[in-house]
Design an enzyme around this catalytic site. Structure first.
Site, PDB file in Angstrom:
ATOM      1  N   PHE A   1      73.659 -85.413 -45.329  1.00 13.90           N
ATOM      2  CA  PHE A   1      74.205 -84.662 -46.633  1.00 13.90           C
ATOM      3  C   PHE A   1      74.557 -85.501 -47.951  1.00 13.90           C
ATOM      4  O   PHE A   1      74.364 -86.908 -47.493  1.00 13.90           O
ATOM      5  CB  PHE A   1      75.643 -83.796 -46.338  1.00 13.90           C
ATOM      6  CG  PHE A   1      76.704 -84.913 -45.934  1.00 13.90           C
ATOM      7  CD1 PHE A   1      76.873 -85.471 -44.918  1.00 13.90           C
ATOM      8  CD2 PHE A   1      77.577 -84.927 -46.952  1.00 13.90           C
ATOM      9  CE1 PHE A   1      77.920 -86.208 -44.531  1.00 13.90           C
ATOM     10  CE2 PHE A   1      78.782 -86.045 -46.828  1.00 13.90           C
ATOM     11  CZ  PHE A   1      78.917 -86.561 -45.607  1.00 13.90           C
TER      12      PHE A   1
ATOM     13  N   ASP B   1      88.816 -89.058 -47.847  1.00 13.64           N
ATOM     14  CA  ASP B   1      88.320 -89.397 -49.268  1.00 13.64           C
ATOM     15  C   ASP B   1      87.207 -90.548 -49.271  1.00 13.64           C
ATOM     16  O   ASP B   1      87.438 -91.734 -48.732  1.00 13.64           O
ATOM     17  CB  ASP B   1      89.332 -89.854 -50.036  1.00 13.64           C
ATOM     18  CG  ASP B   1      89.089 -89.066 -51.568  1.00 13.64           C
ATOM     19  OD1 ASP B   1      88.065 -88.503 -51.723  1.00 13.64           O
ATOM     20  OD2 ASP B   1      89.740 -89.545 -52.444  1.00 13.64           O
TER      21      ASP B   1
END
Ligand code: ITT
Length: 181
Positions: free
Chosen positions: A140, A65
């Site tokens: 990204f 995460d």
């Protein structure tokens, strides 16, 4: 040694795979979106998500995460980074930062590893700043607006993997895996 990485994000997987190669660890991809409980603490969210997922997957795996924390925005988007990226994106963040002088920000990555019995966590952080405009076409997510030592992550390509939050968290995690052998 092989280890399963559960993520819906191809960018995250590709980086983990490339970093794994440096450590002699083969990172396998299980492309799946999983339930993330809400909260303000990335480590807690990662741990709980992995515990929930473990009931289904049952074999060892890890998730990761991550989030972008902007100082002038009191740590926003932080644990909400995925939703904020999908909704307002890099343009939205740049708009929020218009005219803001303090551009300090950091990325945090928390890995939660289910070893077959329990969940362990590993963390990595990298400090940088929010660029004035998007630059670069590699990477990204928030890479085009995150500047590290004068270049954005999207301008750094593979060099990002030497210094990123993900690299640092994976380094700890892979070090742990190797010590088990
Ligand atoms: P999974 O939960 O399925 O792994 P996700 O994209 O939802 O994928 P996160 O919940 O960890 O991942 O959300 C993190 C957000 O921050 C997401 O929008 C990413 O694109 C972005 N992000 C994470 N690491 C990044 C990095 O190294 N460079 C740029 N953006 C990053």
């Amino acid at each position: 040694m092989r280890v399963l990485f559960v993520t819906s994000n191809e960018g995250k997987f590709k980086e983990a795979k490339s970093i794994g190669e440096k450590y002699g660890i083969e990172v396998e991809w299980l492309k799946e979106e999983y339930l993330e409980p809400q909260g303000n603490d990335l480590e807690e969210i990662a741990k709980k998500s992995a515990e929930l997922l473990a009931e289904k997957i049952r074999e060892p795996f890890f998730i990761e995460d991550s989030g972008l924390f902007i100082e002038a925005l009191n740590g926003f988007p932080g644990p909400y980074s995925s939703f904020v990226f999908k909704t307002i994106g890099n343009e939205g963040i740049l708009k929020l930062m218009e005219g803001v002088e303090n551009r300090k920000a950091y990325f945090l990555a928390v890995i939660a590893f289910f070893d077959g019995k329990k969940v362990l966590t590993f963390k990595g952080k990298v400090e940088g700043r929010i660029a004035e405009e998007m630059r670069g076409d590699k990477g990204f997510g928030f890479d085009p607006i995150f500047e590290y030592s004068g270049r954005t992550f999207a301008e750094m390509g593979e060099e990002k993997n030497e210094v990123s939050h993900r690299r640092r968290a994976l380094e700890e995690f892979f070090g742990y895996l190797k010590a088990l052998r």
